[in-house]
Every structure is written in C-alpha cells, then in structure tokens.
Design an enzyme around this catalytic site. Structure first.
Site, PDB file in Angstrom:
ATOM      1  N   ASP A 116       0.348  -3.698 -12.855  1.00 26.50           N
ATOM      2  CA  ASP A 116      -0.680  -3.679 -11.802  1.00 26.50           C
ATOM      3  C   ASP A 116      -2.003  -3.125 -12.336  1.00 26.50           C
ATOM      4  O   ASP A 116      -2.086  -1.949 -12.713  1.00 26.50           O
ATOM      5  CB  ASP A 116      -0.130  -2.824 -10.650  1.00 26.50           C
ATOM      6  CG  ASP A 116      -1.031  -2.827  -9.435  1.00 26.50           C
ATOM      7  OD1 ASP A 116      -2.153  -3.349  -9.510  1.00 26.50           O
ATOM      8  OD2 ASP A 116      -0.593  -2.292  -8.403  1.00 26.50           O
ATOM      9  N   ASP A 184      -3.169  -7.368  -1.356  1.00 35.09           N
ATOM     10  CA  ASP A 184      -1.862  -7.010  -0.797  1.00 35.09           C
ATOM     11  C   ASP A 184      -1.602  -7.649   0.574  1.00 35.09           C
ATOM     12  O   ASP A 184      -2.476  -7.646   1.438  1.00 35.09           O
ATOM     13  CB  ASP A 184      -1.756  -5.492  -0.606  1.00 35.09           C
ATOM     14  CG  ASP A 184      -1.701  -4.755  -1.934  1.00 35.09           C
ATOM     15  OD1 ASP A 184      -2.041  -5.363  -2.975  1.00 35.09           O
ATOM     16  OD2 ASP A 184      -1.339  -3.577  -1.918  1.00 35.09           O
TER      17      ASP A 184
END
Ligand code: GAL
Length: 374
Positions: A116, A184
């Site tokens: 990430d 997200d």
C-alpha cells in the site's frame, strides 16, 4: 478469492480473529466455494530488532504458527505492508528493508502481499518533479517484486495505490498480479456503485495473472440491502474482479452466505477466459454489462441505478448485447430457466438491483446437465 480483515475488523485484527475467520471460512462453505486467501491487513506490524528484522506486534504472537494453522485448513495467508517508512495506519513499512521483509514473509509461509503506497507519498512529494515522483513509485513497486521473487516462494503481489497514474497501464510491468483501481470502498450503495460502475474502459488491461481490483467486498457488513449487495456481487463478477470478502465470516446470515457462495456467480467471476466485462447499453438509470465466457455464452447484468424505490423495466434489443437470436437464458440469482428470449429482452429490476443472466446461443433450453431421456 479470499477474505481481508480491513473492511470489518480494521485495527482490531489479531491472531485470534484470523484463526476464527479461517475456521469460519471452512465451516460456512466459503472455502469450498473457492475463497482461499485469508489476508491480514494493516496494524499487525511491530518493531524491528537490532538486525532490522521486523516482528509482529503483541496482537500476533507467532506469525509462523498462524500461517501453519491457516495452511492446515487448506487456506493461504496474506499480509500487508507499504513501500514507505510507515503504513497508512502509522505502523512500520518496508522502506529500505524490502529484501529483509520479503524473506521474513517467506520464512513465515506468507502467500500474498498487499503493498500500500500510503507511506511513500511524503517522500514522493519531495521529488523534484511529478515524473520523478512517478519513477520513485515504480521503482519501489519493482524493488519489492524483485525481493519477493528472490525468496523463491510464490507470493501473490497486490498493488494498492488507489488507481493513481493509470496503474492499469504499468501495474503488470512492475510485477503486480492485481492493482487497486480506486480509492477505498465503504459499506454504502453510493460508494460501491460509484466504484463498480466507474470501471468503464479498463477491461483491456485485465487478464489472467494481472487483474484490475475495484477493492474488497462489503457484502454482509450491513450498510446495504440485499438487492444492493446482489448488485455488488454481480458487478464484481462481471468485472472479473478479485473476490475478497470483507465481512465477519463467523457471524453471517444465511442470506449473506448465499450471496457470497452462489456457484454460478463465482463461475462468472472466475471464468477461465479472464475477460473483464464491459458496459454495452445505457438508458437513463438502466445499464447492461456483458462478460463473454469461455464456453461462448455471455453473462449479462441488467442494473437499475435509479435513486427511487420503484422497480424498473429494461427493454434491450439482443443486438445491443452483441447477441443474435435465437438465444436462451438462465436467471442466475433466481436460478430459473427463462427459455428462448425475444428479440427485445424485457427485464424487471428492483431499485439499486440487478437481473443477472447467462445467455447462450441456440434455441435449446438451458439444462442443468441431465441428458434427455431416450
Ligand atoms: C488504505 C487501503 C485500505 C487499507 C488501509 C489500511 O490505504 O486503501 O485498503 O489497507 O490503508 O491502513
């Protein structure tokens, strides 16, 4: 296919949670439906020792023992890190320790890494130009890929950088097996639909071994109604998206289990051609998406995105779906044969819902495999 801790457990994930989810993956029938990876997301990381070796924090007393446990159930274990010094939640990242961390993961028996970007962004912001920042990101992803390769252990490599810089154009070249195409997801129809229906024009970049990833599933987390979760599953299947459940598998309602384990939906998602479906028809709030399947049939989803409670009727000419009659159809969620379709397909779709069909060429009715009696 698998499960990831973030959507439901976020920073409360622990060894006990992972064991519980692995147990539930088996007892609920999820594993047998094809869900194999159990992925620990952020907040597992502890400190580095004097040699720079990273250890898990107190929530994960023994990562190797956990991997053994998960493997013992016929499942695989995934983990999470960042190319930056810190992860998104502020834990230790892999910056400058890529080889060491990859080796640690391999020693533990890790099978999947979500990498990430988050913590690298402050460093990228200091690069002299946008192009230099972009290069820095590519290098960072390449470096971890090389480190994973060097371990000799097959580890799925998942890029998470929210779809920046058209990652679908270069994700495979830095070793990515999948890459997040969006920010997200959250457990609301607005978020899910914005992401799912936003995946237009990306189909050509996905294929076996290198997939677009519109983020993990929210099915079963409670923020959407059943029609909306059905849309979520149908759309992800048509997109050939990774199916990573994000709910508490140990407390699923029968409806949630049914949504996640529908064999025909999973077969659409996992079809061996690996072709990502595309939007072929729009009329107001109604859309049709088509995914060609290996056996020459097509999976077709008719969606009603209207923000009202009323059901809608779509009337779509077969030609718009790339089909020529005669064709016959099977309604996937209703598990019902629809027989031969007329030249204009008429379907009733609930608000925020979907009608998902497998449409096959030919006049023969869809059968469940039993040959006609002589
Ligand atoms: C975000 C990522 C999420 C989750 C979270 C953990 O950047 O997109 O999926 O991994 O970090 O901190």
């Amino acid at each position: 296919m698998g499960w990831n801790s973030w959507n439901h457990f976020a920073s409360t994930v622990s060894d006990a949670v992972i064991r519980g989810q692995a147990d539930a993956m088996v007892s609920s029938g999820m594993r047998d439906a094809g869900y194999i990876y159990v992925n620990v997301d952020d907040t597992w990381e502890g400190e580095r020792d004097s040699k720079g070796v990273l250890h898990p924090n107190a929530k994960f007393p023994d990562m190797k023992a956990l991997a053994d446990y998960v493997h013992g159930k016929g499942l695989k274990l995934g983990i999470y890190s960042s190319p930056g010094p810190k992860t998104c939640a502020g834990y230790e990242g892999s910056y400058g320790h890529e080889e060491q961390d990859a080796k640690t993961y391999a020693d533990w028996g890790i099978d999947y890494l979500k990498y990430d970007l988050c913590g690298l962004r402050p460093l990228m912001a200091k690069a002299p130009s946008k192009a230099a920042a972009h290069q820095m990101m590519l290098e960072a992803y390449r470096r971890m890929h090389a480190a994973l390769r060097k371990t000799g252990r097959p580890i799925v490599y998942s890029l998470c950088q929210y779809g920046k810089d058209d990652v679908w154009k270069w994700g495979a070249s830095v070793g990515g097996n999948l890459w997040r195409t969006t920010e997200d997801i959250s457990d609301s129809y607005l978020s899910m639909a914005g992401i799912g229906f936003g995946q237009i024009d990306l189909a050509r970049y996905a294929g076996p071994g290198h997939w677009n990833d519109p983020d993990m599933l929210e099915v079963g987390n409670g923020g959407m109604n059943e029609d909306e979760y059905r849309t979520h599953m149908s759309l992800w299947a048509l997109l050939a998206a990774p199916l990573l459940a994000g709910n508490d598998l140990s407390a699923m309602t029968p409806a949630t289990t049914a949504l996640l384990t529908n064999r025909e939906v999973i077969a659409i998602d996992q079809d061996r051609s690996g072709i990502q479906g595309e939007r072929v028809w729009v009329e107001g709030a109604l859309e049709a998406w088509v995914k060609p399947l290996a056996d020459h049939s097509k999976a077709v989803g008719f969606f009603n995105r209207a923000d009202k409670t009323a059901t809608a009727e779509a009337q779509v000419p077969l030609a718009k779906l790339g089909l020529q009659g005669p064709v016959h159809a099977h309604d996937v969620w209703k598990n019902k044969d629809l027989g031969v379709l007329p030249e204009t397909v008429r379907v009733t779709i609930p608000a925020h819902g979907v009608a998902l069909m497998i449409i096959r060429p030919g006049p023969a009715p869809h059968t469940q495999g039993s040959p006609p009696q002589a």
